[in-house]
Scaffold this motif. Structure first.
Motif, PDB file in Angstrom:
ATOM      1  N   GLY A 131     -13.801 -21.116  44.237  1.00  0.00           N
ATOM      2  CA  GLY A 131     -14.031 -19.823  43.689  1.00  0.00           C
ATOM      3  C   GLY A 131     -13.917 -18.721  44.835  1.00  0.00           C
ATOM      4  O   GLY A 131     -14.757 -18.065  45.103  1.00  0.00           O
ATOM      5  N   GLY A 146     -11.931 -16.328  45.496  1.00  0.00           N
ATOM      6  CA  GLY A 146     -11.453 -15.050  45.152  1.00  0.00           C
ATOM      7  C   GLY A 146     -10.057 -14.807  45.713  1.00  0.00           C
ATOM      8  O   GLY A 146      -9.183 -15.656  45.441  1.00  0.00           O
ATOM      9  N   ASP A 196      -9.178 -20.496  42.447  1.00  0.00           N
ATOM     10  CA  ASP A 196      -9.968 -19.347  41.783  1.00  0.00           C
ATOM     11  C   ASP A 196      -9.240 -19.495  40.265  1.00  0.00           C
ATOM     12  O   ASP A 196      -8.318 -20.263  39.885  1.00  0.00           O
ATOM     13  CB  ASP A 196      -9.922 -18.184  42.174  1.00  0.00           C
ATOM     14  N   HIS A 206      -7.974 -23.014  39.604  1.00  0.00           N
ATOM     15  CA  HIS A 206      -8.538 -24.076  39.046  1.00  0.00           C
ATOM     16  C   HIS A 206      -9.982 -23.742  38.411  1.00  0.00           C
ATOM     17  O   HIS A 206     -10.486 -22.589  39.183  1.00  0.00           O
ATOM     18  CB  HIS A 206      -9.085 -25.022  40.339  1.00  0.00           C
ATOM     19  N   ASP A 207     -10.418 -24.289  37.598  1.00  0.00           N
ATOM     20  CA  ASP A 207     -11.573 -23.903  36.820  1.00  0.00           C
ATOM     21  C   ASP A 207     -12.822 -24.707  37.546  1.00  0.00           C
ATOM     22  O   ASP A 207     -12.646 -26.016  37.309  1.00  0.00           O
ATOM     23  CB  ASP A 207     -11.798 -23.893  35.456  1.00  0.00           C
ATOM     24  N   PHE A 208     -13.799 -24.076  38.099  1.00  0.00           N
ATOM     25  CA  PHE A 208     -14.916 -24.883  38.982  1.00  0.00           C
ATOM     26  C   PHE A 208     -15.629 -25.930  37.797  1.00  0.00           C
ATOM     27  O   PHE A 208     -16.381 -26.595  38.259  1.00  0.00           O
ATOM     28  CB  PHE A 208     -15.548 -24.539  39.975  1.00  0.00           C
ATOM     29  N   LYS A 224     -18.911 -19.774  48.371  1.00  0.00           N
ATOM     30  CA  LYS A 224     -19.306 -18.551  49.159  1.00  0.00           C
ATOM     31  C   LYS A 224     -19.863 -17.474  47.965  1.00  0.00           C
ATOM     32  O   LYS A 224     -18.828 -17.239  47.087  1.00  0.00           O
ATOM     33  CB  LYS A 224     -18.336 -17.671  50.122  1.00  0.00           C
ATOM     34  N   ASN A 225     -21.173 -17.216  47.881  1.00  0.00           N
ATOM     35  CA  ASN A 225     -21.532 -16.289  46.919  1.00  0.00           C
ATOM     36  C   ASN A 225     -21.096 -16.888  45.383  1.00  0.00           C
ATOM     37  O   ASN A 225     -20.684 -16.064  44.490  1.00  0.00           O
ATOM     38  CB  ASN A 225     -20.653 -14.782  46.766  1.00  0.00           C
TER      39      ASN A 225
HETATM   40  C1  SAM Z   1     -18.804 -13.429  43.502  1.00  0.00           C
HETATM   41  S1  SAM Z   1     -17.255 -13.812  43.447  1.00  0.00           S
HETATM   42  C2  SAM Z   1     -17.015 -14.709  45.125  1.00  0.00           C
HETATM   43  C3  SAM Z   1     -15.391 -14.623  45.723  1.00  0.00           C
HETATM   44  C4  SAM Z   1     -15.734 -15.233  47.229  1.00  0.00           C
HETATM   45  N1  SAM Z   1     -16.063 -16.813  47.134  1.00  0.00           N
HETATM   46  C5  SAM Z   1     -16.321 -14.464  48.069  1.00  0.00           C
HETATM   47  O1  SAM Z   1     -17.236 -14.461  48.539  1.00  0.00           O
HETATM   48  O2  SAM Z   1     -15.637 -13.570  48.568  1.00  0.00           O
HETATM   49  C6  SAM Z   1     -17.027 -15.134  42.315  1.00  0.00           C
HETATM   50  C7  SAM Z   1     -15.632 -15.726  42.086  1.00  0.00           C
HETATM   51  O3  SAM Z   1     -15.854 -17.054  41.405  1.00  0.00           O
HETATM   52  C8  SAM Z   1     -14.557 -16.773  40.646  1.00  0.00           C
HETATM   53  N2  SAM Z   1     -15.051 -17.833  39.265  1.00  0.00           N
HETATM   54  C9  SAM Z   1     -15.732 -17.361  38.369  1.00  0.00           C
HETATM   55  N3  SAM Z   1     -15.736 -18.282  37.296  1.00  0.00           N
HETATM   56  C10 SAM Z   1     -14.767 -19.184  37.640  1.00  0.00           C
HETATM   57  C11 SAM Z   1     -14.557 -20.354  37.341  1.00  0.00           C
HETATM   58  N4  SAM Z   1     -14.830 -21.050  36.064  1.00  0.00           N
HETATM   59  N5  SAM Z   1     -13.745 -21.253  38.070  1.00  0.00           N
HETATM   60  C12 SAM Z   1     -13.119 -21.003  39.360  1.00  0.00           C
HETATM   61  N6  SAM Z   1     -13.522 -19.511  39.785  1.00  0.00           N
HETATM   62  C13 SAM Z   1     -14.321 -18.751  39.037  1.00  0.00           C
HETATM   63  C14 SAM Z   1     -14.425 -15.150  40.203  1.00  0.00           C
HETATM   64  O4  SAM Z   1     -13.106 -15.099  39.838  1.00  0.00           O
HETATM   65  C15 SAM Z   1     -14.651 -14.885  41.435  1.00  0.00           C
HETATM   66  O5  SAM Z   1     -13.635 -14.877  42.493  1.00  0.00           O
END
Ligand code: SAM
Length: 333
Positions: free
Chosen positions: A146, A148, A169, A199-201, A216-217
């Motif tokens: 995830g 970003g 992401d 990838h979907d987490f 992160k976040n």
């Molecule tokens: C709050 S942002 C954090 C981004 C990065 N980790 C940062 O701290 O800058 C949450 C991230 O989770 C990703 N995300 C949401 N659902 C997801 C999923 N099912 N699989 C992968 N990524 C996902 C979003 O696209 C986004 O980039």
């Protein structure tokens, strides 16, 4: 204005005339009013992001139905991201991000993205340097789950040049991330030191036994049952030596606790009272927008243990961003 000035947000310099204070200055985009009126949708473009963050009116409106959501038996115990106060307030059943994609929410979507940049600046990636990355051999793989557009990866690529990074992401985010990296760091993409992967987490983790996973976040955007799923997929892909790095804020207790070394002296509250408010407001914001929460050390530790991880160390100052490092729990049998 006087109500705000009474809390040092603006000051009344002479009767009926108000000026900015240090506190109110974060509400200012820094743009001339003519420029904003000429192109209101671009109000926050190119700004530091804090004014955008504090202007989240959808969050403010949704918080008015927080109690209703908490006492309605249909939603009271739900951690579903489509049963939070935000859906009740705006009468839809989309996740926050799906809702932002609607054409009528263009301004909200833009403002949210810029506001997150402002928040990210307060929660810098430098916290990753609290871990000694030299313990990983050259060529080790770290997966930013995830991740970003790769803000953490950008920091890590410089700080730990011997480590290879995979940024995972959703497909639309990785596509935009690749474009951004082609602009600022094409060499890292070409040498494959940094790779984007869709990838979907919530699916099984495709990268097996890497040196580390970064979240992160992420955890604070998901209710516990969802976070558990994310963490369990990572645990299943981990080797006994894989490290899990969780970057985010940890909530401070307001009673005596093991965090005492960082607590305010009595008679102040351990959080320094109003000074520590931001963390609790973010906790409520997570509940309002996602049916999720910020974690305390104990709730994070319990969640991680359920997924098969145990905390090695927590670094960083309370009331700021923290780095939690965890290892797989390895059973003897
Ligand atoms: C709050 S942002 C954090 C981004 C990065 N980790 C940062 O701290 O800058 C949450 C991230 O989770 C990703 N995300 C949401 N659902 C997801 C999923 N099912 N699989 C992968 N990524 C996902 C979003 O696209 C986004 O980039």
């Amino acid at each position: 204005m006087r109500s705000l000035a009474n809390s040092h947000i603006f000051r009344e310099v002479k009767p009926d005339v108000f000026a900015h204070t240090m506190h109110s200055s974060v509400l200012d985009t820094g743009k001339p009013i003519e420029e904003i009126l000429e192109n209101p949708e671009a109000k926050h473009d190119g700004t530091r992001g804090l004014a955008a963050f504090y202007e989240f009116d959808d969050l403010a409106k949704a918080s008015t139905v927080l109690v209703e959501n908490m006492i309605d038996p249909k939603t009271a115990f739900s951690d579903s991201p489509v049963q939070a106060p935000i859906q009740r307030a705006f009468k839809h059943n989309l996740t926050l991000y799906e809702w932002y994609e609607l054409p009528e929410n263009v301004y909200r979507r833009r403002r949210f993205g810029i506001g997150m940049t402002g928040l990210a600046a307060m929660r810098g990636n430098e916290i990753l340097s609290e871990f000694d990355w030299t313990v990983f051999p050259k060529g080790s793989v770290v997966v930013d789950v995830g991740g970003g557009f790769g803000a953490s990866a950008k920091f890590l690529a410089t700080h730990a040049p011997h480590v290879n990074i995979i940024i995972q992401d959703k497909p639309e985010v990785t596509a935009a991330g690749i474009q951004a990296w082609k602009g600022h760091s094409p060499d890292l993409l070409e040498s494959k030191r940094v790779v984007f992967q869709s990838h979907d987490f919530f699916d099984p983790q495709p990268v097996k036994q890497p040196a580390g996973f970064i979240l992160k976040n992420i955890i604070h955007n998901w209710g516990d049952s969802y976070s558990l799923e994310i963490l369990t997929h990572l645990r299943k892909a981990a080797s006994p030596d894989t490290k899990l790095f969780i970057v985010g804020a940890i909530l401070q207790y307001l009673c005596p606790s093991s965090n005492d070394s960082e607590s305010a002296p009595e008679p102040l509250l351990p959080s320094y009272g109003a000074h520590g408010e931001h963390q609790y407001m973010l906790d409520m914001a997570m509940m309002t927008l996602f049916n999720a929460r910020e974690h305390t050390t104990d709730s994070l530790s319990a969640l991680l243990r359920k997924a098969g991880w145990e905390i090695d160390a927590i670094r960083g100052a309370l009331q700021g961003v923290q780095l939690t490092v965890a290892s797989p729990i390895v059973s003897d049998n």
